[in-house]
Write an enzyme that holds these catalytic residues in place. Structure first.
Site, mmCIF file in Angstrom:
data_model
loop_
_atom_site.group_PDB
_atom_site.id
_atom_site.type_symbol
_atom_site.label_atom_id
_atom_site.label_comp_id
_atom_site.label_asym_id
_atom_site.label_seq_id
_atom_site.Cartn_x
_atom_site.Cartn_y
_atom_site.Cartn_z
ATOM 1 C CB CYS A 136 20.752 35.780 27.916
ATOM 2 S SG CYS A 136 21.923 35.189 26.688
ATOM 3 C CE1 TYR A 137 26.175 42.218 30.224
ATOM 4 C CE2 TYR A 137 27.827 40.712 29.368
ATOM 5 C CZ TYR A 137 27.490 41.948 29.881
ATOM 6 O OH TYR A 137 28.449 42.911 30.034
#
Length: 138
Positions: free
Chosen positions: A60-61
């Site tokens: 994820c980010y």
């Protein structure tokens, strides 16, 4: 080795990670491809905990959310790693079974180093006993 892969955002980096795993001889099951980070972490965690996959990779980010979500699944030991030494240590000393990566700061080159370290390191047998002693029964 069968690997569950999940990402909340499909990017050139995530495609490169899947390709690198496959090129390394792993069978990759993409269980989350653009699902929300909580769902991504849970799906990969479920695949690893159930035995459908031997290990997992989540992205994820920042890598933080998917690692937390995956770690909510009993039997999962997800480690957010930013360098190869940490990834190797997560396997050696903690028997981590899910590698979490942040998409924001990880380059393709660093991701390759992380994957090589994580999948190329075996746990230390003495550490396995220590980890098993604190895991709740399933």
């Amino acid at each position: 080795m069968k690997v569950a892969f999940g990402t909340d955002e499909v990017t050139p980096l995530t495609a490169a990670i899947v390709e690198r795993l496959r090129a390394g001889g792993h069978e990759v099951d993409v269980v989350a491809d653009g699902a929300p980070w909580v769902e991504t972490g849970r799906r990969v965690g479920d695949a690893v905990a159930s035995g459908a996959a031997e290990r997992g990779v989540v992205c994820c980010y920042t890598g933080t959310g998917v690692s937390i979500a995956a770690n909510k699944v009993p039997g999962v030991r997800a480690a957010l790693c930013t360098d190869a030494a940490t990834a190797a240590g997560a396997r050696r000393w903690n028997d981590a079974n899910v590698l979490a990566l942040g998409l924001r700061l990880t380059s393709e080159e660093v991701a390759g180093e992380l994957l090589d370290a994580f999948f190329g390191t075996e746990p230390d047998a003495d550490e396995l006993d220590a980890v098993a002693a604190i895991e709740p029964p399933r």
